[in-house]
Design a protein around this motif. Sequence first.
Motif, PDB file in Angstrom:
ATOM      1  N   ARG A 136       7.140  12.084   0.542  1.00  0.00           N
ATOM      2  CA  ARG A 136       5.913  11.307   0.367  1.00  0.00           C
ATOM      3  C   ARG A 136       5.857  10.040   1.211  1.00  0.00           C
TER       4      ARG A 136
ATOM      5  N   GLU B 117       2.746   1.870  -3.375  1.00  0.00           N
ATOM      6  CA  GLU B 117       1.874   2.351  -4.456  1.00  0.00           C
ATOM      7  C   GLU B 117       1.405   3.783  -4.206  1.00  0.00           C
ATOM      8  N   ASP B 118       1.170   4.129  -2.940  1.00  0.00           N
ATOM      9  CA  ASP B 118       0.745   5.501  -2.642  1.00  0.00           C
ATOM     10  C   ASP B 118       1.886   6.497  -2.838  1.00  0.00           C
TER      11      ASP B 118
ATOM     12  N   ALA C 108       2.759   8.155   3.572  1.00  0.00           N
ATOM     13  CA  ALA C 108       2.230   6.924   2.974  1.00  0.00           C
ATOM     14  C   ALA C 108       2.364   5.748   3.938  1.00  0.00           C
TER      15      ALA C 108
ATOM     16  N   GLU D 217       4.692   5.848  -4.643  1.00  0.00           N
ATOM     17  CA  GLU D 217       5.420   5.553  -5.873  1.00  0.00           C
ATOM     18  C   GLU D 217       6.925   5.454  -5.608  1.00  0.00           C
TER      19      GLU D 217
ATOM     20  N   SER E 105      -0.030   6.250   6.991  1.00  0.00           N
ATOM     21  CA  SER E 105      -1.404   6.038   6.550  1.00  0.00           C
ATOM     22  C   SER E 105      -1.692   4.552   6.337  1.00  0.00           C
ATOM     23  N   ALA E 106      -0.742   3.830   5.722  1.00  0.00           N
ATOM     24  CA  ALA E 106      -0.926   2.395   5.492  1.00  0.00           C
ATOM     25  C   ALA E 106      -0.999   1.630   6.810  1.00  0.00           C
TER      26      ALA E 106
ATOM     27  N   ARG F 287       0.829  -1.205   0.000  1.00  0.00           N
ATOM     28  CA  ARG F 287       0.000   0.000   0.000  1.00  0.00           C
ATOM     29  C   ARG F 287       0.863   1.254   0.000  1.00  0.00           C
ATOM     30  N   ALA F 288       1.892   1.283   0.845  1.00  0.00           N
ATOM     31  CA  ALA F 288       2.739   2.476   0.944  1.00  0.00           C
ATOM     32  C   ALA F 288       3.535   2.694  -0.332  1.00  0.00           C
TER      33      ALA F 288
ATOM     34  N   PRO G 170      -3.975   2.480  -6.562  1.00  0.00           N
ATOM     35  CA  PRO G 170      -4.035   3.881  -6.983  1.00  0.00           C
ATOM     36  C   PRO G 170      -3.533   4.043  -8.414  1.00  0.00           C
TER      37      PRO G 170
END
Length: 607
Positions: free
Chosen positions: A224, A167-168, A228, A170, A231-232, A164-165, A205
Motif C-alpha cells: 500500500r 493516512e491513505d 500512497a 494506514e 499519489s501524495a 497524507r500517505a 480518509p
Amino acid sequence: MAQTPDRDATGSARGKRRGTVVIAHAIDAAVRTEALCVSGWWGPPASRANGANGGNAFGEVPRHLGHDLRDSTAALAACAELVSGGGRAAAVLCLPSLVDARRRLVELVERRVPVVIHAVISLRGEHPSVASHADLHAIGDIGVAILVARDAQDAADLTVVAHRAAEDAETPVVIVHDGWPSAFARDRVVLPDVPLVRAALEPAPARHASSERVVAPHRRAAARVPFALSSAMRAFERQSGRRLHVVEPVRTDGAEVVMIAAGAIAESARATVEHQRTSGAEPHLGLVQVLVLRPFPGAEIVKAVGRARGVAVIERADAPLSQSNPLATEVKAAFADALTWAPGYPGIGRIPTVFSACIDPAAREASPGDLLAVVENALQGEQGRRAFRVARGAEHGVDVVAPASERRVLPDSLTLRWAGDPTFAIELLVDLYGGQVRATPLVTGDGDELFDITLADTAIRAHHGASELDVVVLDGASFRDEGRVLEAIGALGDGGVAVVTGALAPNVRSALREKNARVLTVEPGGDGRARTAALCGAILRASPPAELDRGQILADVERALRAAAREGLGAKEGAGAREGLDAREGDVRALLEALARGLDSPESSVA
C-alpha cells in the motif's frame, strides 16, 4: 533522460507563506494537527512555548505534549492514543531513541496507526556520528515508510506528504532529518498555507475495517505504501507547484560519474555538480538525490543513473564489516535486479562500477573538497577504492582518501560571520540581497552562538558554511572569544571587511592587516534590535546590494519594518490597535536611525 523539474519552482498560488526558519519551525508550521506530540524540543529555545511564525498554516500553535527527549516509547504511545481517537499527531524524536523504541514502532505498524514521526539524527550542539546515521537503517525492515529531508523546505513539504500517505496507507511514516549543524540552519522557505493544507489533507480518509489483519503488517505496507506515497507527492505538486519525487536526478545526462546521496549531503553534492557543469569543468558530474528509503526506489535509481560509467554512493554511515555501506548495498542489488530482468526494472546491458564512500559527519558538513575526492577516486575506475572513507584531519590508511583542497564561493552572494542570534539581522538583509539565505550554525549554546550567513538571489544548497567570508562582524558585546575572532579573520577573503564596535587587540589588528582588510567602526548606541540594525547598516555600506543607493536601502527597510509592525498587531481594533501602532511607529523610527548610523560608519586603517 528528462530531468526532474526543480522543487524551487512555484507554479501555483498556494503555499506562498514565506518565512526564515529552522527545520523544527517548519514542522510546526506545516500542518493543522489536532495535537503535536513532542518528546522534548530541538529547535531554538524561544520556539518552545510559542511555535514559529504564528504557528501552523491556520495561525494555530500545535499543542506540545511534554515527554522526556529520549523517551520515544511514551511519545509514540501518546500519539497512538490521539490518532485512535480520530486526531492527527506527529512525534518529534531523537533517532537513536526511536531505534530503542523499535518494539513500540512495530506495534504501530501492526495496529495500522497513521502517525508521522520526525527523527532528528543528533540534537542541538551535538555533533552526529557514523553510528547515529547508521541508526536510520536499523528501522528499515519493520514496515514503516522512511523519507529523508534535505533541508527546512523539505521538512515543511514532506510533512504534508507524509500525513497524507500515512493516512491513505494506514502505516507510520518516519521523516529523518540530519543532525547538527544542517538541521539547525536558518533557511528562507515557502511554508504551506491554508488552501494547500486543506487541499492536501482534508477530509481525512475514514479508517477501514481490519479485513487485512491476515496479511503480515510489513507485507501490507509493501503493497500500500508505494502507491500512497507517489499519489501524495503528485497531489502536492499539483497543489503547490513544487515537485517532490522518490528520487530526483540532477544533470545526469552525459555524466561520467553520478553521485547518489540522501539528506543534507545530497544538497551539498548538488551545489558541487551545478558548479562543475555551469563552469564547464571536467569531468561531467551528475547526481541522484534519494528522498525515499522505504519503500526503496531501486528501479527509479537505475533509470536515473543512465549510462554513467561510475556511480559513487555517498553516505554518512560506515559499515566496515558489511559488503558495502547500507545505501550502496541496496544500489548494487537494484542494478543486479535490472541486469536479470526483474519485473518493473529497466533492462541494462552492464552494471556500472559502484563506489561506496563514507564522509564522517563528526567534524563538519561535507565540503566541496570532500565530494571531489569521492569523484576523483571514481574516475580511477578499477584502480579506485571500492569502499573507503574521506579523511578527516590527519587520518590515513589503506581505505582512506584525502580530501581535495577545493573552496567554493557562490557567485553574486554575500557571506558573513555573525556572533549571537542572527534572526533580526536576516530579516533586515535577506530581501535586499536577493531573498535567499542560509545561516549555518558553527557554535551554539546559552549566550554563545556563531553563524556563517550566506545571502544570495539563487538557492543556497551547500550545508558546510562559507568557504570564504566577505564580512566579519566583530561586535565586542557578542564576539568575545579571541580564538574564534582570529579564526573568523583567517576565513576572510583578501580585501574583505571587518565591522567592529570598539578597539582591536594588537594580534587582531595584525591578522586583519595580513588580509588587507577594510575596517568599518560602528557606534551601535544600545543593545538588542537597534544594535543589530546599526551593524547591518555597516554591512550594507561595506557591500551594498546591486543597483541600490542609500535612499533606496532605507526606503526598502522602512517598508519591510512597517509591514512587520502591521502584521504583528494581528486582529486588534480600536484604541488598542492605535496604541500598538504608535508604539511600533516609534520602534520603526529608532531602528531606521540606527541603520542610518551604520550606513554612515567611517572606514579606518589597520596599518
